[in-house]
Motif scaffolding. Structure first.
Motif, PDB file in Angstrom:
ATOM      1  N   ASN A   1       0.843  -1.186   0.000  1.00  0.00           N
ATOM      2  CA  ASN A   1       0.000   0.000   0.000  1.00  0.00           C
ATOM      3  C   ASN A   1       0.882   1.241   0.000  1.00  0.00           C
ATOM      4  O   ASN A   1       1.780   1.370   0.823  1.00  0.00           O
ATOM      5  N   GLN A   2       0.610   2.154  -0.901  1.00  0.00           N
ATOM      6  CA  GLN A   2       1.385   3.389  -0.973  1.00  0.00           C
ATOM      7  C   GLN A   2       0.697   4.471  -0.136  1.00  0.00           C
ATOM      8  O   GLN A   2      -0.384   4.950  -0.487  1.00  0.00           O
ATOM      9  N   ILE A   3       1.325   4.831   0.967  1.00  0.00           N
ATOM     10  CA  ILE A   3       0.797   5.854   1.866  1.00  0.00           C
ATOM     11  C   ILE A   3       1.790   7.007   1.874  1.00  0.00           C
ATOM     12  O   ILE A   3       2.991   6.792   2.071  1.00  0.00           O
ATOM     13  N   ILE A   4       1.302   8.220   1.632  1.00  0.00           N
ATOM     14  CA  ILE A   4       2.198   9.373   1.655  1.00  0.00           C
ATOM     15  C   ILE A   4       1.780  10.348   2.752  1.00  0.00           C
ATOM     16  O   ILE A   4       0.600  10.557   3.000  1.00  0.00           O
TER      17      ILE A   4
ATOM     18  N   ILE B   1       5.570   7.275   3.281  1.00  0.00           N
ATOM     19  CA  ILE B   1       6.686   7.989   2.666  1.00  0.00           C
ATOM     20  C   ILE B   1       6.409   9.486   2.771  1.00  0.00           C
ATOM     21  O   ILE B   1       5.295   9.942   2.508  1.00  0.00           O
ATOM     22  N   ASN B   2       7.411  10.251   3.160  1.00  0.00           N
ATOM     23  CA  ASN B   2       7.236  11.685   3.328  1.00  0.00           C
ATOM     24  C   ASN B   2       7.263  12.413   1.986  1.00  0.00           C
ATOM     25  O   ASN B   2       8.233  12.333   1.234  1.00  0.00           O
TER      26      ASN B   2
ATOM     27  N   ILE C   1       7.613   6.417  -5.470  1.00  0.00           N
ATOM     28  CA  ILE C   1       6.162   6.285  -5.572  1.00  0.00           C
ATOM     29  C   ILE C   1       5.825   5.823  -6.979  1.00  0.00           C
ATOM     30  O   ILE C   1       6.231   6.450  -7.955  1.00  0.00           O
ATOM     31  N   ASN C   2       5.110   4.709  -7.079  1.00  0.00           N
ATOM     32  CA  ASN C   2       4.653   4.228  -8.376  1.00  0.00           C
ATOM     33  C   ASN C   2       3.421   5.039  -8.755  1.00  0.00           C
ATOM     34  O   ASN C   2       2.333   4.855  -8.197  1.00  0.00           O
ATOM     35  N   VAL C   3       3.581   5.956  -9.702  1.00  0.00           N
ATOM     36  CA  VAL C   3       2.514   6.899 -10.023  1.00  0.00           C
ATOM     37  C   VAL C   3       1.374   6.279 -10.831  1.00  0.00           C
ATOM     38  O   VAL C   3       0.397   6.968 -11.145  1.00  0.00           O
TER      39      VAL C   3
END
Length: 338
Positions: A205-208, A236-237, A265-267
């Motif tokens: 899961n990509q969390i920013i 990720i900051n 980040i995989n856009v």
């Protein structure tokens, strides 16, 4: 997962889509010159919203500023009132009933072209942009550069009491028939599941986290009382200021694309954003949407909630993802029912 993964065979269509997006016009931004022309032409169905908001501790009053000077015909969108309020976060995405009630009061219809701006440049206006997106209103834009750029270019302003300009609503029932897209916002139970699955490497899961780096690292105090400092595990900051030119305008799509790639980040894949309350997180969503990623969502409670609520001592009681769930996006995961 590696950044180069977006160019793997199964992701080639998405990668090409992102590349092509560099050649298109801005889809979520409107320039000051364009808005000035719309006003000059007395564009019908145009609604301009002053979305100014300041974090606690900043001694400014956005409503008073709105009374003193604003873009002509603009109405004040009060982020502190048009919001869901909980014990930890008093400025979350509003519930559907309140949003409809306020849009009807302000006469902002589903068919209107909505322009969001704020007095800082690009700060709180993306939050209102995302709120409209959450309620299925696609004809909504952020004024690039906001009121500072408008003033710098000597464009007209007005002052005094604003008013909802008279509009005819022959189809009033459907004019304000906003429907909330639940996949646009995730809540704490889903966030706990996402973190659990990511830590156990079951799902990527990509969390920013769009707060400044010092707050992300827990080196400085939060503007609001929280029990914990730091950030959500695996997040990720992505400091919101990195996405802007001097805090005023959004960086161009090519610069944004390379910035996210450099941040691993995989856009082409789903991204969930958060910050202190969910306001600045929407700058991250705006940037991602501009480069063609519409698989985006905001964590509603953000750190104001997460930093005050104890994490589960054990995640064993949380439902493990099925094979199908592992393969779907975080947006879809947020819709899973227990």
């Amino acid at each position: 997962y590696q950044c180069s993964g977006i160019f793997q065979e199964e992701n080639i269509p998405q990668a090409i889509s992102v590349k092509k997006h560099f050649l298109t016009f801005q889809e979520n931004l409107i320039e000051t010159s364009e808005l000035a022309q719309l006003l000059k032409n007395k564009e019908k169905n145009l609604r301009i919203l002053n979305c100014t908001y300041y974090v606690p501790g900043v001694k400014k009053n956005p409503r008073e500023e709105h009374m003193q000077a604003r873009i002509p015909t603009s109405l004040f969108f009060d982020l502190t009132y048009i919001a869901e309020k909980t014990k930890y976060n008093s400025i979350m995405i509003p519930k559907q009933e309140l949003f409809i009630e306020e849009m009807e009061r302000m006469k902002v219809r589903k068919t209107d072209k909505v322009i969001c701006y704020d007095n800082s440049g690009i700060f709180s206006s993306p939050r209102v942009w995302w709120t409209f997106k959450t309620y299925g209103h696609e004809n909504v834009f952020v004024l690039n550069g906001g009121f500072p750029k408008w003033i710098a270019e000597n464009l007209p302003v007005e002052s005094g009491e604003d008013s909802t300009h008279a509009v005819l609503d022959p189809d009033k029932e459907n004019s304000y028939n906003y429907k909330r897209k639940e996949e646009a916002v995730i809540e704490l139970p889903t966030m706990h599941k996402m973190v659990n699955w990511s830590l156990r490497k079951l799902v990527h899961n990509q969390i920013i986290d769009c707060r400044p780096e010092d707050r992300y690292l827990g080196k400085t105090d939060e503007p609001r009382p929280v029990l914990k400092k730091g950030h959500i595990p695996t997040a990720i900051n992505i400091p919101y200021e990195d996405l802007l030119n001097h805090g005023l305008t959004l960086k161009n799509t090519k610069a944004l694309y390379h910035y996210f790639i450099d941040k691993r980040i995989n856009v082409t894949q789903p991204v969930c954003a958060y910050c202190g309350t969910g306001v600045l997180a929407c700058i991250g969503l705006l940037a991602l949407d501009e480069i063609g990623n519409e698989r985006i969502t905001v964590y509603n409670g953000s750190w104001a909630e997460y930093g005050n609520v104890p994490e589960p001592v054990s995640y064993t009681h949380l439902t493990l993802p099925t094979k199908a769930q592992v393969q779907i996006s975080v947006v879809a995961v947020s819709l899973q029912k227990k």
